[in-house]
Design an enzyme around this catalytic site. Structure first.
Site, mmCIF file in Angstrom:
data_model
loop_
_atom_site.group_PDB
_atom_site.id
_atom_site.type_symbol
_atom_site.label_atom_id
_atom_site.label_comp_id
_atom_site.label_asym_id
_atom_site.label_seq_id
_atom_site.Cartn_x
_atom_site.Cartn_y
_atom_site.Cartn_z
ATOM 1 C CB ALA A 35 -32.809 32.938 29.207
ATOM 2 C CE LYS A 36 -28.801 35.570 35.755
ATOM 3 N NZ LYS A 36 -28.239 36.116 34.493
ATOM 4 N NE ARG A 37 -36.575 32.809 28.846
ATOM 5 C CZ ARG A 37 -36.799 34.053 28.494
ATOM 6 N NH1 ARG A 37 -37.055 34.975 29.404
ATOM 7 N NH2 ARG A 37 -36.780 34.409 27.221
#
Length: 270
Positions: A94-96
C-alpha cells in the site's frame, strides 16, 4: 506467529525466497474470466493455489483492487490465503505515508480490516508516521528504502551529512525503529550495488526486492548482493511475469511453471 517468524518458516518449508506479487489487471485475464463480477478473486485465488508451495510470501497491491471497487475481493483473497495456506505471510503493498490519526487509520485498514501480516510504508515523513504501524508488534512494517524505479535517485541519492538518504533510512530502521524485530526494507533489484550497501548497514533485516521479471532485474546479482550468511534474508518479488504467463484457461498452471523456474533460479545462487 509474528510476521518475521512466518517468513523464516516459509523460507525453510518451501525452500524459497520468491514472493509472488498479486497485481490483477482484468484487461489481461483469460477470456473465460472477463466480465465476471468476481473475476479478480477467481484469478488471484487460482494463482495463489497454484504457487503457494513455491513462495515465501504473497504481496497483493491494493491499487489494483481499489481502482475496480474490489476491496471486498481483496479481503476475501487474504482470508483465503490464511485459511488454505496457513503460514504463508501476506504483505499488503500500500506504500502508505501520513502522520497522526490518519496513519492510525491506515494501520487499522491494513492489519484489522484486511488482516495483512505486513504492510509497505513510506518513511519519508519520519518516525511519527511509522509509529502507528509499529504499534502492532506481531505485524511486519516494510519501509521504502532504495526503490526500483529510475526516478528514485532524485531523492534517495541526496547527500545528508555524508551519506545518501536511502542509507540514512536503512540506518534509522536498523538502529532505532526495529525495536520489535518487525521491520523490513524495500530495495530494488535494478540496483544490486545498493542492495549490498543496505545489507551491509542493516545486518539480517529482511529485504523485499521488487524488480526481477518484467522490470529486468538480474536474479544472480540480486541474490549475491542481498542474501544473509544463511542464504535467506530476501523476499524477491515477481508479479507480471508469473501472473500473466498464460493466456487461456490453463493460466494457473503456466503461472506455476514460471514461479517454479524463478524459485529454482534464485536457489542456484543462495
Amino acid at each position: 506467529m509474528t510476521f518475521t517468524q512466518m517468513l523464516v518458516a516459509a523460507w525453510r518449508k518451501n525452500n524459497s525466497l520468491l514472493c509472488v506479487g498479486l497485481d490483477p489487471d482484468p484487461a489481461k485475464f483469460p477470456a473465460h474470466l472477463k466480465g465476471r463480477d468476481d473475476a479478480i478473486l477467481e484469478f488471484c485465488t487460482a494463482i495463489v493455489d497454484a504457487t503457494a508451495d513455491l513462495v515465501c510470501a504473497f504481496k497483493p497491491q491494493i491499487a489494483y483492487f481499489a481502482a475496480r471497487r474490489a476491496e471486498d475481493q481483496l479481503e476475501a483473497l487474504i482470508a483465503h490465503i490464511h485459511a488454505k495456506h496457513p503460514g504463508i505471510p501476506v504483505i499488503l503493498d500500500a506504500k502508505r505515508g501520513d502522520i497522526g490519526s490518519t496513519a492510525e487509520q491506515y494501520a487499522i485498514e491494513a492489519f484489522e480490516r484486511y488482516q495483512a501480516d505486513a504492510v509497505t510504508v513510506n518513511p519519508y515523513m519520519g518516525r511519527d508516521s511509522v509509529d502507528p504501524y509499529l504499534a502492532y508488534p506481531n505485524k511486519g512494517v516494510i519501509l521504502l528504502c532504495r526503490t526500483s524505479n529510475s526516478g528514485g535517485s532524485d531523492l534517495q541519492f541526496l547527500d545528508v551529512g555524508g551519506e545518501k538518504l536511502y542509507e540514512r533510512v536503512a540506518r534509522l530502521v536498523a538502529s532505532e525503529w526495529n525495536r520489535n524485530g518487525q521491520c523490513a526494507l524495500v530495495v530494488g533489484a535494478t540496483f544490486p550495488a545498493e542492495i549490498a550497501r543496505v545489507r551491509e548497514i542493516v545486518g539480517d533485516i529482511p529485504l523485499l526486492v521488487p524488480g526481477i521479471g518484467a522490470q529486468g532485474g538480474d536474479i544472480e546479482a540480486t541474490v549475491r548482493a542481498g542474501r544473509t550468511d544463511n542464504g535467506t534474508g530476501l523476499m524477491i518479488n515477481s508479479s507480471r511475469a508469473i501472473l500473466f504467463a498464460g493466456k487461456d484457461a490453463n493460466f494457473a498452471a503456466a503461472a506455476r511453471k514460471v514461479a517454479q523456474e524463478t524459485r529454482d533460479t534464485i536457489n542456484l545462487y543462495r
